[in-house]
Design a protein around this motif. Structure first.
Motif, short mmCIF file in Angstrom:
data_model
loop_
_atom_site.label_atom_id
_atom_site.label_comp_id
_atom_site.label_asym_id
_atom_site.label_seq_id
_atom_site.Cartn_x
_atom_site.Cartn_y
_atom_site.Cartn_z
N GLY A 64 -20.36 -0.19 -2.69
CA GLY A 64 -19.14 0.67 -3.00
C GLY A 64 -17.78 0.48 -2.50
O GLY A 64 -17.19 -0.40 -2.56
N TRP A 65 -17.62 1.49 -1.49
CA TRP A 65 -15.96 1.54 -0.95
C TRP A 65 -15.94 0.50 -0.04
O TRP A 65 -14.75 0.16 0.19
N ALA A 171 -12.75 1.36 -11.09
CA ALA A 171 -13.62 2.36 -12.04
C ALA A 171 -15.10 1.90 -11.80
O ALA A 171 -15.70 2.87 -11.68
N GLY A 172 -15.25 0.48 -12.03
CA GLY A 172 -16.75 0.23 -11.97
C GLY A 172 -17.25 0.19 -10.50
O GLY A 172 -18.48 0.74 -10.41
N THR A 173 -16.60 0.10 -9.59
CA THR A 173 -17.11 0.29 -8.09
C THR A 173 -17.26 1.78 -7.88
O THR A 173 -18.38 1.97 -7.35
N LEU A 174 -16.33 2.65 -8.23
CA LEU A 174 -16.33 4.07 -7.98
C LEU A 174 -17.79 4.64 -8.66
O LEU A 174 -18.40 5.82 -8.20
N PHE A 175 -17.77 4.40 -10.02
CA PHE A 175 -18.67 5.24 -10.92
C PHE A 175 -19.81 4.28 -11.18
O PHE A 175 -20.79 4.86 -11.96
N GLY A 176 -20.04 3.12 -10.38
CA GLY A 176 -21.47 2.40 -10.53
C GLY A 176 -21.72 1.78 -11.96
O GLY A 176 -22.87 1.96 -12.21
N PHE A 177 -20.70 1.28 -12.84
CA PHE A 177 -21.19 0.78 -13.75
C PHE A 177 -20.68 -0.83 -13.75
O PHE A 177 -19.87 -1.08 -13.25
#
Length: 237
Positions: A64-65, A171-177
């Motif tokens: 994640g972050w 976006a991919g990291t924050l929303f997990g896709f």
């Protein structure tokens, strides 16, 4: 100070204004530094893989972050190193900037290199990705050096492309896709454009004494291509 730097810039001879023999000498020196950077990268990577503490720390930064923090730190180091290499005529400072950038590349590559080795339990995957990357890098560089075409027009497109890529990564990291295979393919295209642009700079932008910052730019484009070529190889079933 500014007046001195302006005069110094004016007295520099661009590579495009050199004789053929001097241009060849500049290209050889630049690519020798790129090759040296690759060897130092391999050395750094080997040493880091021997440190369980450093390896575990790098793996812990993938969540994640934390990954965003590491990516942001890498971008800051990149900007600092490129700026230092370009703004100073001191060769020691240029080498320091180049070494700092190689170290940052080695650290951010560490988790993926570890997984690539664990995936096949040998270096086959890394070797295959390296061969493809070097073949593409050599071919693209040859196109520019043979034709002498100016690819500076790619700068705007590359800038927009990198901002879009950063947005998608965030976006991919924050929303997990998962960004998937096609994102990696797109980034390979972007990296190829960067290689054309950086190689074009050798002919049309840099002066005779700027082989270190020229090598840094080429090395950065080479490693970007290697990153996504390796991701594509690792995504195969």
């Amino acid at each position: 100070m500014d007046h001195f730097q302006e005069n110094e810039f004016q007295t520099r001879t661009l590579v495009s204004h050199l004789t053929d023999e001097e241009q060849v000498a500049f290209y050889k020196r630049t690519y020798a530094h790129v090759a040296g950077g690759v060897l130092v990268f391999i050395l750094f990577e080997y040493l880091m893989l021997q440190s369980e503490t450093l390896l575990n720390f790098s793996l812990s930064m993938l969540d994640g972050w934390r990954w965003l923090i590491m990516l942001g730190g890498f971008m800051l180091v990149t900007n600092y190193a490129e700026s230092m290499a370009l703004r100073t005529a001191d060769k020691n400072k240029q080498y320091l900037a180049y070494g700092l950038y190689i170290l940052a590349e080695a650290f951010i590559f560490l988790p993926m290199i570890y997984f690539a080795i664990a995936y096949t339990e040998n270096f086959d995957l890394l070797n295959q990705a390296a061969i493809v990357t070097l073949a593409l890098f050599t071919g693209l560089s040859a196109v520019v050096l043979i034709t002498k075409k100016d690819f500076s027009f790619l700068r705007a497109g590359l800038t927009v492309g990198f901002f879009i890529a950063i947005g998608l990564i965030l976006a991919g990291t924050l929303f997990g896709f998962n960004l998937g295979l096609w994102f990696s393919v797109g980034m390979c295209v972007l990296a190829a454009g960067s290689i054309l642009y950086q190689t074009s700079n050798l002919v049309h932008k840099y002066s005779q004494d700027q082989y270190i910052p020229a090598a840094l730019g080429l090395f950065a484009a080479l490693m970007l291509l290697f990153w996504y070529v390796l991701r594509i190889f690792m995504s195969r079933d």
